[in-house]
Design a protein around this motif. Structure first.
Motif, PDB file in Angstrom:
ATOM      1  N   VAL A  51       5.316   7.043  11.123  1.00 57.58           N
ATOM      2  CA  VAL A  51       4.967   7.588   9.723  1.00 57.58           C
ATOM      3  C   VAL A  51       4.045   6.667   9.212  1.00 57.58           C
ATOM      4  CG1 VAL A  51       6.132   8.041   7.654  1.00 57.58           C
ATOM      5  CG2 VAL A  51       7.340   8.468   9.823  1.00 57.58           C
ATOM      6  N   THR A  52       3.022   7.520   8.790  1.00 59.03           N
ATOM      7  CA  THR A  52       1.755   7.055   7.904  1.00 59.03           C
ATOM      8  C   THR A  52       1.840   7.721   6.353  1.00 59.03           C
ATOM      9  OG1 THR A  52       0.239   8.861   8.460  1.00 59.03           O
ATOM     10  CG2 THR A  52       0.402   6.857   9.963  1.00 59.03           C
ATOM     11  N   ILE A  53       2.376   8.967   6.388  1.00 54.60           N
ATOM     12  CA  ILE A  53       2.520   9.220   4.939  1.00 54.60           C
ATOM     13  C   ILE A  53       3.634   9.123   4.276  1.00 54.60           C
ATOM     14  CG2 ILE A  53       2.384  11.590   3.665  1.00 54.60           C
ATOM     15  CD1 ILE A  53       1.150  12.861   6.111  1.00 54.60           C
ATOM     16  N   ASP A  54       3.571   8.325   3.230  1.00 53.77           N
ATOM     17  CA  ASP A  54       4.861   7.853   2.510  1.00 53.77           C
ATOM     18  C   ASP A  54       5.479   8.902   1.578  1.00 53.77           C
ATOM     19  OD1 ASP A  54       4.531   4.967   3.345  1.00 53.77           O
ATOM     20  OD2 ASP A  54       2.643   5.046   2.556  1.00 53.77           O
TER      21      ASP A  54
ATOM     22  N   MET B 222      -3.154   2.524  -3.491  1.00 57.69           N
ATOM     23  CA  MET B 222      -2.443   4.058  -3.014  1.00 57.69           C
ATOM     24  C   MET B 222      -3.968   4.731  -2.898  1.00 57.69           C
ATOM     25  SD  MET B 222      -0.800   6.729  -5.507  1.00 57.69           S
ATOM     26  CE  MET B 222      -0.878   8.364  -5.080  1.00 57.69           C
ATOM     27  N   GLU B 223      -3.851   5.403  -1.715  1.00 61.22           N
ATOM     28  CA  GLU B 223      -4.705   6.607  -1.096  1.00 61.22           C
ATOM     29  C   GLU B 223      -3.981   7.686  -1.499  1.00 61.22           C
ATOM     30  OE1 GLU B 223      -7.322   7.942   2.620  1.00 61.22           O
ATOM     31  OE2 GLU B 223      -5.914   6.045   2.792  1.00 61.22           O
TER      32      GLU B 223
ATOM     33  N   SER C 150       0.837  -1.197   0.086  1.00 59.33           N
ATOM     34  CA  SER C 150       0.108  -0.121  -0.015  1.00 59.33           C
ATOM     35  C   SER C 150       0.923   1.160  -0.005  1.00 59.33           C
ATOM     36  CB  SER C 150      -0.957  -0.185   1.197  1.00 59.33           C
ATOM     37  OG  SER C 150      -0.141   0.116   2.639  1.00 59.33           O
ATOM     38  N   LEU C 151       0.319   2.449  -0.113  1.00 60.03           N
ATOM     39  CA  LEU C 151       0.877   3.585  -0.285  1.00 60.03           C
ATOM     40  C   LEU C 151      -0.220   4.858  -0.165  1.00 60.03           C
ATOM     41  CD1 LEU C 151       3.542   5.338  -1.373  1.00 60.03           C
ATOM     42  CD2 LEU C 151       2.242   5.409  -3.593  1.00 60.03           C
ATOM     43  N   LEU C 152       0.377   5.850   0.766  1.00 58.18           N
ATOM     44  CA  LEU C 152      -0.397   6.869   1.206  1.00 58.18           C
ATOM     45  C   LEU C 152       0.415   8.242   0.753  1.00 58.18           C
ATOM     46  CD1 LEU C 152      -2.780   8.510   2.724  1.00 58.18           C
ATOM     47  CD2 LEU C 152      -1.424   8.291   4.632  1.00 58.18           C
TER      48      LEU C 152
END
Length: 391
Positions: free
Chosen positions: A111-114, A88-89, A63-65
């Motif tokens: 960290v949540t924002i990639d 991806m969000e 996944s990816l943010l």
């Protein structure tokens, strides 16, 4: 949307250093990495880059943010997911809030924002990169397609904010021919724009005008009024900003509000909007009638760079890198420049610009990326100046 005498607090980005990890000198301020003339950390380029291997590694991460100041990120996310099968969000978030959130996540090791798209190059180069919160990664297979000056930080694209009008209410063209007219009583309360104190690109525009736009402003004044500008302010830029602020512009928190006030089908009052060209999509989507002020002296608006950066502590580093590569291709960036813009990849053709903006190079005042850190350092000064004069 409202005309307000109450000024919102200075944007959160001005307090970032207070919550950022301690450094020998506060980045973005005198004594910080950029203020001292030190170069940015080198951009990361994988010497053994293999796209297939990167895709495989990214798929394992799952996944990816990505945060972006534009809602276009949702279309980018859909295209990315369709191409790679990786969820991806894309989240629309104002740049100051994104910077603050990434700073706090980095400090907390949570960290949540990639990755993120940054319009605020000053904070990116003056704080986030020097403090190790984000980093620049350049896809090695595209490196030769990216100009050296656009690699660190990595410019994904350039966008623009322009003066716009309602073509139905003014069929003969933009009712404003010179930006000094916006400071005249006849246009009091008729300019709609985002509050500069919450919009870093507008503050940067103001500081850059003072840095390399004064001659153009002086010439525009002379052309309009037939005499040289006389001012007690430090420059023509500050005189224009003062008069503009005092002429009761209607301040909003979004370009969507500006577009609605100017170009909506039910609009009956002629207004000028100072808005992102991305909102010209409303002409097709909502039946709006708006165009850029072609021929406006000395410029129709301003361009600014938009960068892509990867979170240094991303839990999905390969997916974040793959996104950075994706946005540097026609397939990815086309969603960000659908209504006009210039890709950071020199092989990608510029997209069609909105009505009234036929000459990107000649009609716009262009942000100088080399001065973005200076913009950050001077932001408080111009913010206070705006606050004092907007009443």
């Amino acid at each position: 949307m409202r005309r307000t005498k109450k000024i919102v607090p200075v944007a959160a980005l001005l307090a970032l250093a207070a919550c950022a990890p301690s450094t020998a000198g506060q980045a973005g301020q005198p004594g910080g990495a950029q203020a001292a003339g030190k170069p940015l950390p080198s951009a990361s380029v994988d010497a053994d880059f293999d796209l297939n291997a990167l895709v495989a590694a990214a798929k394992k991460e799952g996944s990816l943010l990505v945060y972006d100041s534009s809602g276009d990120i949702e279309e980018v996310a859909a295209a990315f997911t369709a191409k790679y099968g990786i969820a991806m969000e894309g989240v629309k978030s104002d740049t100051p809030q994104t910077a603050e959130k990434m700073t706090r996540e980095h400090a907390a090791d949570n960290v949540t924002i990639d990755a993120a798209m940054y319009e605020d190059g000053g904070v990116l180069m003056g704080q986030l990169i020097p403090q190790g919160i984000v980093q620049t990664w350049v896809p090695a297979d595209l490196q030769d397609q990216i100009l050296p000056e656009d690699r660190n930080p990595l410019r994904a694209l350039s966008k623009a904010t322009v003066f716009a009008y309602n073509t139905k209410l003014s069929p003969g063209g933009c009712p404003i021919k010179n930006i000094w007219e916006l400071t005249e009583p006849a246009w009091s309360g008729k300019l709609v724009m985002q509050d500069p104190l919450g919009k870093p690109t507008v503050l940067s525009f103001f500081t850059q005008l003072d840095a390399h736009g004064n001659q153009a402003l002086e010439q525009a004044y002379q052309a309009k009024y037939g005499e040289p500008l006389k001012t007690e302010e430090k420059s023509a830029a500050y005189e224009w900003i003062k008069r503009l602020a005092a002429n009761k512009p209607v301040l909003t928190g979004s370009d969507e509000d500006i577009s609605g006030a100017v170009g909506a089908p039910g609009a009956t009052d002629k207004k000028i909007g100072f808005m992102s060209i991305s909102k010209f999509r409303n002409n097709e989507d909502k039946g709006y009638t708006q165009a850029a002020c072609a021929g406006m002296t000395p410029f129709t608006g301003f361009s600014y760079p938009k960068y892509v950066a990867v979170a240094a502590k991303s839990k999905h580093p390969n997916a974040a890198k793959l996104y950075a590569r994706f946005i540097m291709t026609e397939e990815g960036v086309k969603h960000e420049i659908g209504e006009g813009g210039i890709s950071g990849n020199s092989t990608v053709q510029p997209r069609v610009t909105p009505a009234g903006l036929a000459d990107w190079k000649g009609q716009l005042f262009h942000t100088d990326p080399k001065a973005l850190v200076s913009d950050l350092q001077n932001r408080q000064v111009v913010s206070d100046f705006w606050r004092v004069n907007h009443r």
